[in-house]
Design a protein around this motif. Structure first.
Motif, PDB file in Angstrom:
ATOM      1  N   ASP A  92       9.948  21.516 -17.176  1.00  0.00           N
ATOM      2  CA  ASP A  92      10.341  22.338 -16.036  1.00  0.00           C
ATOM      3  C   ASP A  92      10.030  23.820 -16.262  1.00  0.00           C
ATOM      4  N   GLY A  93       8.968  24.079 -17.027  1.00  0.00           N
ATOM      5  CA  GLY A  93       8.651  25.470 -17.371  1.00  0.00           C
ATOM      6  C   GLY A  93       7.622  26.125 -16.483  1.00  0.00           C
ATOM      7  N   TYR A  94       6.887  25.339 -15.694  1.00  0.00           N
ATOM      8  CA  TYR A  94       5.756  25.907 -14.963  1.00  0.00           C
ATOM      9  C   TYR A  94       6.209  26.827 -13.831  1.00  0.00           C
ATOM     10  N   ASP A  95       5.649  28.039 -13.826  1.00  0.00           N
ATOM     11  CA  ASP A  95       5.973  29.007 -12.773  1.00  0.00           C
ATOM     12  C   ASP A  95       4.728  29.604 -12.126  1.00  0.00           C
ATOM     13  N   SER A 147       3.219  29.789 -18.930  1.00  0.00           N
ATOM     14  CA  SER A 147       4.276  28.792 -18.785  1.00  0.00           C
ATOM     15  C   SER A 147       3.771  27.377 -19.051  1.00  0.00           C
ATOM     16  N   PRO A 179       6.100  22.284 -21.893  1.00  0.00           N
ATOM     17  CA  PRO A 179       7.459  22.782 -21.630  1.00  0.00           C
ATOM     18  C   PRO A 179       8.077  22.138 -20.387  1.00  0.00           C
TER      19      PRO A 179
END
Length: 402
Positions: free
Chosen positions: A35-38, A43, A33
């Protein structure tokens, strides 16, 4: 760990055997994903690595090889998660080239080199630089591994306080079960895929594989007394060894229901002009496997199972060509289903092309060729000590055959 019979009887001092086995998820392009990493596993793009052979061993060492296709490696975070409710997570890499304040995917940016699908090895014990240096010295559109010759790194969780940072966190755990290998992306625009993740476990009390033909997850061939059909596949044994354990893969067709209990027969037969010879060298009939475990990959919509058999009175075989026959008897326990032995990828070293079938009852008579099909099985062996005792078995003696 096993209690070695030699140690119990003779009070001899024996070191635990160790061997390495590799398991792969081979997802072939799982989108990460953008820019999905949180900071959470949810994520990330995660693939499951099924490391369950149906027996328990303690991990001595873990190495991880990751294949990713992605631009801008400084966006990436890589984690490995062990099985079970009390799972252990280790962060192998976290946005190389970027000084993070927290493990949350915020801010920008790390090293700008690209990862073009080449395998990168993460190894605590290797001589390679830390993962935080991946892409150092390269510029945009340069390729890690190909352009800098650095194709391995020691794990490094970075500066953001991510868990782990070493694969030694898994040492001493049971390797058995479904592991997760995860990749996260922390910046917009540059995208890519997780292509494969390979976990190599060095474990205690592992038997060496003499033949290894894993399931190809494509098909199954009937091998059941009820039909009646029995199947066999052949292999070369280059040196004398004791057949301690046999693993097979298969399905129940066509209602896809596993019986409460299996009644398998496992036989080893001599080779006679390219077919199984008359009279088995070894036979153990009407037995249930030591374990029956569902695998994560179905065969034509049917649940695939892995079966592990520890052979009673394990036979010792001299070098030569042999056949292994495995068939079930679902006549009483599961009249709506029959057992189908999964097809396989041939062992490139000791496997022999084609298999054999015997369409009658009693099974294993009048064998004929089954051209173009390999069957899924693994044979594990173990050497006999010079004093005649066999390690790893509850019986001290083995059966020796010509």
């Amino acid at each position: 760990m096993k209690k070695y019979v030699v140690a119990l009887i003779l009070s001899a001092s024996l070191a635990a055997a160790a061997s390495a086995q590799t398991f792969s998820c081979d997802v072939g392009g799982l989108a990460i994903p953008d820019d999905g990493y949180d900071g959470t596993l949810g994520s990330m793009a995660c693939c499951m690595v099924d490391a369950d052979l149906g027996f328990d061993t303690n991990i001595l060492d873990v190495d991880v090889e990751v294949l990713i296709t992605h631009t801008w490696v400084g966006d990436l975070v890589l984690k490995v998660v062990s099985p079970g409710g009390a799972a252990t997570t280790s962060t192998m890499m976290s946005r190389p080239g970027f000084l993070e304040l927290a493990d949350d995917g915020a801010d920008c940016c790390g090293n700008s080199a690209n990862w073009a699908g080449d395998p990168i090895l993460f190894d605590d014990d290797g001589p390679d630089p830390t993962a935080e240096t991946m892409g150092d010295g390269l510029v945009t559109d340069d390729l890690i591994c190909l352009d800098d010759g650095i194709c391995g790194h020691t794990p490094d969780a970075g500066s953001g306080g991510a868990p782990g940072g070493t694969l030694a966190a898994f040492d001493g755990l049971n390797h058995r079960g479904a592991w997760m290998c995860c990749a996260g992306d922390s910046a917009l625009a540059d995208t890519g895929t997780l292509d494969d993740c390979r976990l190599t476990f060095t474990t205690e009390d592992s038997y060496p594989a003499l033949v290894d033909q894993p399931s190809d997850h494509l098909n199954g061939l009937a091998s059941d007394v009820e039909l009646p059909f029995s199947r066999a596949d052949n292999f070369v044994l280059p040196a004398a060894d004791t057949i301690v354990r046999v693993t097979a893969w298969g399905v129940y067709a066509f209602s896809n229901t596993a019986p409460a209990a299996d009644r398998f027969t496992v036989e080893i037969l001599p080779d006679l002009a390219g077919l199984p010879g008359a009279g088995p060298i070894y036979s153990s009939g009407g037995i249930a496997p030591s374990s029956r475990t569902m695998t994560p990959r179905p065969i034509v919509g049917l649940t695939e199972y892995r079966y592990v058999f520890y052979l009673p009175m394990a036979p010792t075989l001299n070098p030569g060509t042999y056949w292994i026959a495995i068939f079930n008897d679902t006549t009483v326990v599961d009249p709506d289903d029959n057992w189908f032995w999964a097809t396989a990828l041939i062992d490139p070293e000791v496997g022999i092309l084609d298999s054999a079938t015997a369409p009658e009852n009693p099974p294993g008579m009048n064998w004929g060729p089954n051209v173009g099909s390999e069957l899924a099985f693994r044979v594990d062996g173990e050497a006999i000590f010079a004093d005649g005792f066999e390690s790893g078995d509850t019986t001290a003696w083995s059966t020796t055959v010509p």
